[in-house]
Design a protein around this motif. Structure first.
Motif, mmCIF file in Angstrom:
data_model
loop_
_atom_site.group_PDB
_atom_site.id
_atom_site.type_symbol
_atom_site.label_atom_id
_atom_site.label_comp_id
_atom_site.label_asym_id
_atom_site.label_seq_id
_atom_site.Cartn_x
_atom_site.Cartn_y
_atom_site.Cartn_z
ATOM 1 N N ARG A 1 0.847 -1.194 0.000
ATOM 2 C CA ARG A 1 0.000 0.000 0.000
ATOM 3 C C ARG A 1 0.880 1.241 0.000
ATOM 4 N N PRO A 2 0.480 2.284 -0.725
ATOM 5 C CA PRO A 2 1.262 3.527 -0.696
ATOM 6 C C PRO A 2 1.147 4.204 0.671
ATOM 7 N N ILE A 3 2.251 4.711 1.175
ATOM 8 C CA ILE A 3 2.231 5.393 2.470
ATOM 9 C C ILE A 3 2.803 6.805 2.411
ATOM 10 N N GLY A 4 3.343 7.206 1.278
ATOM 11 C CA GLY A 4 3.840 8.571 1.160
ATOM 12 C C GLY A 4 4.927 8.682 0.114
ATOM 13 N N THR A 5 5.265 9.923 -0.186
ATOM 14 C CA THR A 5 6.291 10.198 -1.188
ATOM 15 C C THR A 5 7.265 11.227 -0.650
ATOM 16 N N TYR A 6 8.532 10.902 -0.775
ATOM 17 C CA TYR A 6 9.585 11.884 -0.510
ATOM 18 C C TYR A 6 9.785 12.641 -1.823
ATOM 19 N N ARG A 7 9.496 13.919 -1.820
ATOM 20 C CA ARG A 7 9.585 14.740 -3.026
ATOM 21 C C ARG A 7 11.025 15.202 -3.258
ATOM 22 N N GLU A 8 11.479 15.029 -4.488
ATOM 23 C CA GLU A 8 12.798 15.497 -4.916
ATOM 24 C C GLU A 8 13.886 15.159 -3.904
ATOM 25 N N VAL A 9 13.896 13.915 -3.445
ATOM 26 C CA VAL A 9 14.795 13.484 -2.381
ATOM 27 C C VAL A 9 16.179 13.092 -2.901
#
Length: 170
Positions: free
Chosen positions: A145-153
């Motif tokens: 399941r998706p739990i989040g995204t680190y943007r431009e990490v």
């Protein structure tokens, strides 16, 4: 090539050259890994040794039963180094550039999750650099399941990349 043409087994030191070559393809050609410099087999040896043939941190190799060629591998690795994270693992799959779309990633994960079922592991996590539709489909197939995204990490090839995080209860 069907499932009977592929053998899945524990990775061993004799696989190190082929595994390093396979991984270096992703280092040089893609943003799937955020390593930016290719490795020598000697540099990858500690990584291989951190995946013994038992316990929660595994390395499984898919090998062509006829030619002996390494087609890909799956790992479960320590999620974080602190003791309280011991029942969580980070999982990943890497396939030879010619092995995609043939069910080998599925076969590797089926075997990996079978062996993890006998271990004291509570959750599996996967970080997927975006975009990567094939990896998203594979992980969804296994109930992540998706739990989040680190943007431009991560920055590689002169641009920033997002990493979407997924979890699976074990």
């Amino acid at each position: 090539m069907g499932p009977t043409d592929v053998q899945v087994r524990a990775g061993v030191e004799g696989d190190l050259g082929a595994l390093t070559e396979l991984y270096n393809h992703y280092v040089r050609e893609t943003a799937i890994t955020f390593d930016t410099e290719p490795f020598t087999p000697e540099q990858r040896l500690p990584w291989l040794r951190s995946h013994p043939e038992d316990g929660p941190h595994r390395l499984l190799v898919a090998q062509d039963a006829r030619s002996g060629a390494i087609l890909g591998y799956a790992t479960s690795s320590a999620f974080r180094p602190k003791a309280a994270y011991a029942t969580s693992v980070e999982v990943s799959v890497y396939l030879s550039p010619t092995a995609g779309g043939r069910g080998i990633g599925t076969l590797l994960y089926e075997e990996l999750f079978k062996v993890l079922a006998a271990e004291d592991v509570h959750r599996a996590y996967a970080g997927i650099a975006q975009p990567n539709d094939a990896s998203l489909r594979l992980h969804a197939r296994f109930g992540f399941r998706p739990i989040g995204t680190y943007r431009e990490v991560g920055r590689k090839f002169g641009r920033y990349w997002d990493v979407a995080w997924f979890e699976k209860e074990l």
